[in-house]
Structure formats: C-alpha cells, structure tokens
Write an enzyme that holds these catalytic residues in place. Structure first.
Site, mmCIF file in Angstrom:
data_model
loop_
_atom_site.group_PDB
_atom_site.id
_atom_site.type_symbol
_atom_site.label_atom_id
_atom_site.label_comp_id
_atom_site.label_asym_id
_atom_site.label_seq_id
_atom_site.Cartn_x
_atom_site.Cartn_y
_atom_site.Cartn_z
ATOM 1 N N ASP A 103 -4.224 7.336 7.580
ATOM 2 C CA ASP A 103 -3.346 8.011 8.293
ATOM 3 C C ASP A 103 -4.258 9.551 8.521
ATOM 4 O OD1 ASP A 103 -2.617 8.191 5.342
ATOM 5 O OD2 ASP A 103 -0.890 9.391 6.903
ATOM 6 N N GLU A 169 0.257 9.279 3.571
ATOM 7 C CA GLU A 169 -0.235 10.096 3.041
ATOM 8 C C GLU A 169 0.662 11.333 4.445
ATOM 9 O OE1 GLU A 169 -0.961 14.538 1.816
ATOM 10 O OE2 GLU A 169 -1.332 13.881 3.568
#
Length: 466
Positions: A103, A169
């Site tokens: 991400d 994250e």
C-alpha cells in the site's frame, strides 16, 4: 572456498541480469493506486495484492502463496489484503521472513508532481512515482533477490523463506497484530528482514538500529456554544482558533524544541551530520533556521518531536467575520527510544489540559500508538547482513537511527521474541517518501538487490543451530 566464491559470483551475475525485469515489474506495481486510507476505493489495494501474489507465484519457489486478511481487533471489520507465502527450510537451515508493504501514501496535491504520481517515470537516474520507493521497491528487492538465488543456486536451495507483504502499513497496520497471531506458524522465522527504512546516502548502505516511537491523536478545542459575529463580540469572547493557537504554542520552546514535561530523551552518540546536509536532504531553504538543540541527528533520532499534521477549521475561501466555536487538530508525536508510547501520550495530554487557555474544553479521540525499537546488534544475523551490505554496495555499512516509526516491529518482537530483526531499505535521503515526487535511486536499488541476494546465499549455507 572455491565453491562458495563460485556461488557468490553466480549470485552477483544473476542479480545484475535481473534488474531490468525487476524495474519493469516495479513500474507495473506503481501504476496501481493502492491507497489503503479510509475514504479511498479499496479495489486498487486488492488488485495490488493480486499482482504481488502473481509475482511471488511466478518465482516457483513457494509451497503456498495466499492473499489473506485479518480482523481489526475490537471491530467486525477486516483489514486490507496481505500476501503470505511460505517455503519450509530443509536440512537444518534457518528460515528468513521478508517483509514489505504494497500500500502507498495518498498523492496529495497532484500539481506539485513533475510527472503523474501513478505513471512510473525515469528521470536523472531515478524512478519517480508514488510507491516507487516506499515500499513497492522493498517488495521488488525481495523478489529480485529470490530470483537471483534461484538462477544462481537452483530452486532446490535449503533456506526456509516466508514472505509477508502487508496492505495497510501506511494506514496504521490496524490488523497487523491479529494477522501475526492468526498466521504465527507460517511466519515464524530465525531472521526477519523489514525492508521499509533507508540508507545513509545513495552510496552508503545502512542498518537501522533505532526507531522513534509515535503517538497520533485528534484534539478538539471548543470555546463557544455557537458561532458569533467577530465584530460584535471579538475582544471579549475567546474563539476556538485563538485558544488553539495559544495552546499549541506551549508545546515548543523558543528554539522549537519540545517543551512537554515527562517526554524523555535517549543519550546516545550520533555521527557527524552538517546543517548543509540537512538543508539539502530536507529542502530547508537558507534563511529558515533548524529547530531544537544538540547535534542535528540527536534531535531526529534520540529526542521527541511534536507536529500538527492536520486541522479542521474554516477554510480561507469560506472565511467570514465569525468567531469559530470549535477547532480540531491532528497531533503526531515521535517518541524517543526507551519511552513507551502510551506513557508519552499521557504526558502530552496532561500538558495540553494543564495549559488550555480561557477554560477551553478539550476532547481527545482517534488515538494511535507505536513503541520505539532498538536492535540488538550482537546477533549473527546482524554480522551476516553487514557483510552482505559491504559486498553488495562496495562500501562499509553504517548503523543509523531513524526519526520515523515502524510501530508494528513491536508486534514482531512480541510474537517472535527469538527472531533477529534486521531493518533495511532501498531509500536514500532524496527519495521523498510520503511527499510529492517520490522516487527510487536506481543504483541504490541495484545494490540493495545484490546485497539481499548475497545475504540469502550466506544463510543458505548456515545451520540454524550455529
């Protein structure tokens, strides 16, 4: 010795020859806008996970490759998709867990980008794009190193390998601890490599041996039951903006150093680092002074910092002659290694309540905590990693602290207390992670891939009990 040199030479050749395909695959990942933040479409994050899983399957090295999610504790909501792959160790070899995340941060103001954020662009020896460095390059460094191992040593090497490529994250790793618990057997390893940090500079590799902790929260400041005319009541009635400005100003002293009682500092030496280098790497123009006291790196690595990262108030466009009844701000604090994040938060909240002006009403919400991390540098894996970095970059590595935080490392330590954790990365100080024009230095990437491939080769020759 001859066979060892032959294997290492083969690894070098395989790592070098695999860089073009690794960069092409990285470019394809960068094109996927995998932003896991609330309010963004979740489909690209799923698509990103599927693309990463396919790259892992294509290596042909893993017994299992799956996309999994975990429930966010305290909710019925599932976290974002992560890629989990496993390959069992054989003949007493150790197991290594390779971590990165797929991400990315939101792009912010696209007008500040010199090229489209999700269109990978080569310019002056760098690959530009959101996630090109943080942290899709970390994923591709792992995959490229494994490809090199397979080509140089053969697919039947005996080292155990697990991959954990997270999908949230940047959004706070809210399901991370639960994911570890749910998949503990698959993730258990002797060595964990977290490829989400940086290097000393574009030529000099680094092992991150300390990280600051963090706490993040929203504070609402309220002084009025409703908005009022600033001409009719201004000068007698405190509006929320006045109270907020005065309150926030108490968090720092005149030097810009944090002035909150109860926040601690770590006493540790730091290497030389000039103000000129700080200006170059941080984009600090002449005429604007650095803040804080002590060596520059001690301010970044070993002392707390407090930053206001967001504010909800009347916009400039909508401004009117009105006393604002309430203002909300997001406060992000970095905590010195050695102090628990919740203890630091308690000190900050106590300070804010004590200094609230005019009897302003304070409300705190949306808390987030992450503890600091200090690496035990005495383990054999640290020695092997330093050796591999030296061979891969041709420059001796340095141990660095990082002012940022990787809160989930505390979860790794708690779940796998016997594992040696190595924090590495492919970023250099000009990568501009989290900022417009994020980029990857290509030569750093090549060296990082080679270093990790050499580390894998070393571990493949090591007995787990050594």
């Amino acid at each position: 010795m001859t066979s060892e040199l032959s294997r290492q030479d083969s690894v070098r050749e395989a790592a070098a020859s695999g860089i073009p395909s690794a960069l092409a695959d990285l470019g394809a990942l960068v094109r996927i806008p995998s932003i896991a933040f609330p309010g963004f479409d979740g489909e690209p994050v799923q698509r990103s996970a599927e693309a990463v899983a396919e790259l892992v399957r294509d290596t042909g090295l893993f017994e299992t490759v799956e996309i999994r999610r975990a429930v966010i504790p305290g909710t019925d909501e599932q976290g974002k998709p992560a890629v989990l792959a496993t390959r069992a160790a054989r003949n007493g070899r150790p197991t290594i867990l390779l971590y990165a995340h797929h991400d990315v941060q939101p792009v912010g103001d696209e007008s500040l980008w010199q090229s489209p954020p999700f269109e990978p662009t080569l310019r002056d020896g760098r690959l530009y794009g959101r996630g090109a460095a943080d942290d899709k390059a970390g994923i591709m460094a792992h995959i490229a190193a494994l490809r090199a191992m397979k080509e140089a040593v053969g697919e039947d090497f005996e080292l155990g390998v697990a991959l954990f490529f997270e999908g949230e994250e940047e959004a706070g790793s809210k399901s991370f601890a639960q994911f570890l618990s749910d998949n503990a057997d698959a993730l258990r390893a002797d060595v964990i490599v977290v490829a989400d940090s940086g290097n000393w500079d574009a030529r000099t590799p680094a092992l991150t041996v300390s990280l600051r902790g963090n706490t993040r929260f929203t504070m609402r400041v309220k002084t009025l039951e409703h908005a009022s005319h600033s001409g009719m009541f201004g000068g007698a009635v405190p509006d929320a903006m006045l109270a907020t400005v005065k309150l926030l100003a108490t968090l720092w002293d005149d030097d810009g150093a944090v002035a909150v009682a109860g926040l601690t500092e770590r006493d540790a030496a730091t290497p030389p680092y000039s103000e000129e280098t700080l200006r170059d790497e941080a984009g600090l123009p002449e005429g604007v002074s650095p803040i804080g006291r002590g060596t520059i790196l001690s301010r970044i690595w070993n002392k707390p910092s407090v930053t206001v990262t967001g504010i909800d108030a009347t916009s400039v466009r909508d401004a009117s002659n009105t006393l604002i009844p309430e203002v909300s701000v997001v406060i992000s604090a970095r905590i010195a290694p050695g102090q628990p994040a919740r203890e630091a938060y308690a000190a900050i909240e106590a300070h804010l309540r004590e200094h609230a002006p005019f009897g302003a009403e304070l409300t705190f919400s949306d808390h987030d905590f992450g503890d600091a991390f200090l690496v035990d540098t005495s383990g054999w894996a640290v020695s092997a990693a330093r050796e591999a970095l030296s061979e891969g970059y041709g420059v001796e590595p340095v141990d660095i602290g990082v002012g940022g935080s990787i809160p989930f490392i505390a979860d790794l330590v708690r779940e796998f207390p016997g594992a040696q954790i190595l924090v590495t990365g492919v970023e250099d100080p000009h990568a501009k992670a989290h900022s417009p024009n994020e980029s990857l230095h290509l030569e750093t990437f090549r060296n990082a891939v080679l270093s990790e491939a050499l580390l894998l080769e070393k571990l493949d020759r090591r007995d787990a009990g050594e």
